[in-house]
Structures are given as C-alpha cells and as structure tokens.
Design an enzyme around this catalytic site. Sequence first.
Site, PDB file in Angstrom:
ATOM      1  NE  ARG A   1      -4.040  -9.292  19.793  1.00  0.00           N
ATOM      2  CZ  ARG A   1      -3.750 -10.507  19.374  1.00  0.00           C
ATOM      3  NH1 ARG A   1      -2.506 -10.946  19.502  1.00  0.00           N
ATOM      4  NH2 ARG A   1      -4.660 -11.287  18.833  1.00  0.00           N
TER       5      ARG A   1
ATOM      6  CB  CYS B   1     -15.032   2.409  17.495  1.00  0.00           C
ATOM      7  SG  CYS B   1     -15.048   3.689  18.756  1.00  0.00           S
TER       8      CYS B   1
ATOM      9  CD  GLU C   1     -15.655  -1.893  13.459  1.00  0.00           C
ATOM     10  OE1 GLU C   1     -15.481  -0.768  13.938  1.00  0.00           O
ATOM     11  OE2 GLU C   1     -15.887  -2.897  14.155  1.00  0.00           O
TER      12      GLU C   1
ATOM     13  CE  LYS D   1      -9.116  -8.635  29.259  1.00  0.00           C
ATOM     14  NZ  LYS D   1      -8.256  -8.812  28.009  1.00  0.00           N
TER      15      LYS D   1
ATOM     16  CB  SER E   1     -15.696  -6.986  17.922  1.00  0.00           C
ATOM     17  OG  SER E   1     -15.857  -8.134  18.744  1.00  0.00           O
TER      18      SER E   1
END
Length: 498
Positions: free
Chosen positions: A176, A280, A383, A172, A225
Amino acid sequence: MELGHFVGGKRVPGRSGRFGNIFNPATGEVTGKVALANLDELREAVANAAQAQIGWGATNPQRRARVMMQFVNLLHRDMDKLAEVLSSEHGKTFPDAKGDIVRGLEVAEFCIGAPHLLKGEFTEGAGPGIDMYSMRQPLGVVAGITPFNFPAMIPMWKFCTAIAAGNAFILKPSERNPTVPVMLAELMMEAGLPEGVLNVVNGDKEVVDGILDDPIIQAVGFVGSTPIAEYVYTRGCANGKRVQCFGGAKNHMIIMPDADMDQAVDALIGAGYGAAGERCMAISVAVPVGEDTADRLVEKLAPRVEGLKIGPYTAGDDVDFGPLITPEALSRIKGLVDRGVEQGAKLVVDGRDFKLQGYENGNFMGGCLFDHVTKDMDIYTQEIFGPVLSVVRAKNYDEALDLPMSHEYGNGTAIFTRDGDTARDFASRINIGMVGVNVPIPVPLAYHTFGGWKRSGFGDLNQHGPDGFKFYTRTKTVTARWPSGLKDGAEFVIPTMK
C-alpha cells in the site's frame, strides 16, 4: 512512478509483469505502480543477502554500530522528505508521519549499543582447568513482513536490530505504501551498510509464502492482523524458522470515578482518533466506572469528537487525522458502525456521512462515538481499525477489569485514576502485554520491548529492546580446557563437579 525492489545496494525493476497500484488516500488518485515479485526474484534477493551476510556477520559489533549511528544522522537530515512521502501514501498527518519515523529512529539509536548487548557470559574455573563462555551469534538471513499503518517505524524496528546483530535482512513491506521502506534502505547504504545486507522485495501473498518456505531464511518477524499473524506463525514454525508475530488489538481504557476527567478526555481523543484509528495501540474502548463517571465522560467527549478537524496532510499541522488507507477499509468500518446501530448501541456522534469539499474521492470518514456498547456486539468483539470509539459502562472496578481480561486480544490497555493502590492492582493483575497508568498509548521506548499477549502476539520474544537482540541471535556455549598438568587417561563417566 514505477517502484521495483531494492537488491544488492540499488533499486532494480520488477520482472514478474505484475503490479499493484499506489494510491493517494486523500484524493483516491493512482500515484504510481509497485512491482509484485515472483519467487525467482525473491530467491535472487535471498541469495544476494546470504552472500553479503558472511562478511557483515564477521564485522565487529562496534563497526556495525557506527553504521547505525550514521543512519540516525541521515534520518534527521531527511526527516521532512521521508514524512512528505509517508503522508502522501498513507494519509496520516505530517506531524504524525514524523512521529512514525522518530519511533523507528529511536530503535536505531538503541542499536548503537549493539557491542554491549551482544556480550556473552564467562565463567572462569568452571572445573579443574576449565573455562566456560557463551557467544551470541547472528542467525544468517532473516526477514520482516510489515504493515501499512507504520511504513517507517515497524520496518526499522525489525531491520535495525537484526542488522546490528550481524544478520542480513529481507524486508517485505506493505504494497500500500512501499516507497519509504526503499528510501530507508538507500539511507542505510549511504550510512555505510554493505550492499546486499538489506534488501527490499515488494510483493503480495506469493512473496510472503516464499519467505515462509525459503530454507535459507532463518527467522521471520511479522506485524498485521491476527488471522494473518497466526498463519505466518504456523507456517513459519512448521518450516523450522524462528517466528515472531504481532496481530490485532482491542485496547481498553478504564476511567475511574476519581480520574481527572479533562485529562481522560484529552487522552481518549488523541488515542482513539489519531491516525484515523489505524494503530494497533489505539484506544477503541472507553470503560467508565459508575453511571455518573460515564455520563460526565460522554458529555465531555461528544463535542470534542464533533469538533475533530479532518483533512489531507497538506491542510496544515492542526489537522487531527486524515483519510483511511483504502476505499475497502472505509466501507468495512462503515459497515461495522451500521451493525453497532442495528445491535442496539447508541451512536452519539455519527461520522459516516462526512464529506470533504474537493476531496470527494478520498477515503475520509468522520469520528464516531458509541455509548451503551455491550460485550456481545460486533463493534466490541472486532478490531475496527478506524475512527470509532465505544463506551462500555461498568458498574464497578471488578467489572471494568473483567472486560480487557476476558477479551481475546491483549495488546495494550490503560487506567486513569488518582489512586495508586488501584493503579498498582490493575497493572499487576491485567493479562495484557503493555499497560498505561494515566498514559493512553503505552508504547514502550526503544530500550524496553513491545509485545502483546493472548491473540495479539505469537512467539516467545517481543520486538526491539533486549528481546530483539535475543530473537535475531542464537547462543553458543563453549566449554574449554587447556592441559595444565592433569593426569592422562580417558574418562567414561559423564563429567561432574569434583
């Protein structure tokens, strides 16, 4: 362009009637639509994968490895084509898009060694006439939920290892930028993967929850996230699945007084602003030790940040970074910069008003550089995931060390120094999963493992490398005895060594 799903070895249209828009983040234009699956579509893909996994799991590891070998060849062949699509949907520069693909390709290369990595252990003569051995066997159907910022690399980190280990995989990807993951699935089919072993289901939270609740899916890998990572981990584990989740980060780079300042500045510019900070493992906090070190660092950094070349990937390979992924991301990052100013940080370079002629509707933002940031400010605790670098001044080494040690995130960190004793002490003591010594983005190569600590990682095993094969397999241990003149008769005492 309307993108559906990839199930049973081919593209299939979506049936839910729900779609999401695919944007070019440099222009703001809608370039296509992606189908958002419902639960029935997900279940059909899972059932298809479960059927395909039976034969694939029974295929010997060497033949599975040959598929990976051919997949690597095809990735090299189609590198430019994949990078072009990736850049157009993500916004990152063309060389950076190629890097995204190559770091995934390297995991596929590692997976060619699956026959060796899947070997078990054997003990001859564990007892009288008894041999003992272990087998690493696939879990069955497993799934990956992957983010927008690395639409090629992270899917390959997940599905290459899982498939080489004998599983079928449900991917999955981010809605975007969903086109490259489907293209990768097509290349896997061309490489010789049986139909159904890799299925791509596009969707939103409905599909995510369906994956976490589906009783056939045995394991889930996630990158995104921290709040969503914790949600996926909690719900997946509650349903008895093996779950591996990687979340947010706040990566510090400590600059000691003896560091090569030019080298440190080069490192910070690339690690802080590359890919518009949407990594990240981006460095978002610079920690110079001592006022003199801080002054020299900021003096050299400021003109470099002001001189960053920002533009669409089509502007050439010398573009430093492109647009942010969405207008919402742009607005959020600008809001955090606003709060940094309000809370008393010194905004040395302000990129909030950056505009690019001809691309006024794009999600562009200039680089921002803060100085005199403190631990209580939002720009330090959160972040940002944008082109914003914060300088937090430390009086001494211990104060500098405490900053990443006490932060809730523990993904990556780095130290720049010429002193081996300091570097060794830092690497030993720091409670962070990935550490760089004079290396700003310490992403391990494919034959090691990738994973953060604290609230950057949930689960016991890391991504790719040996841990990847451990995560996507389970160990079965067999104790075997063949009659060899042993006395007859039952035994009622637990077996012990004699």
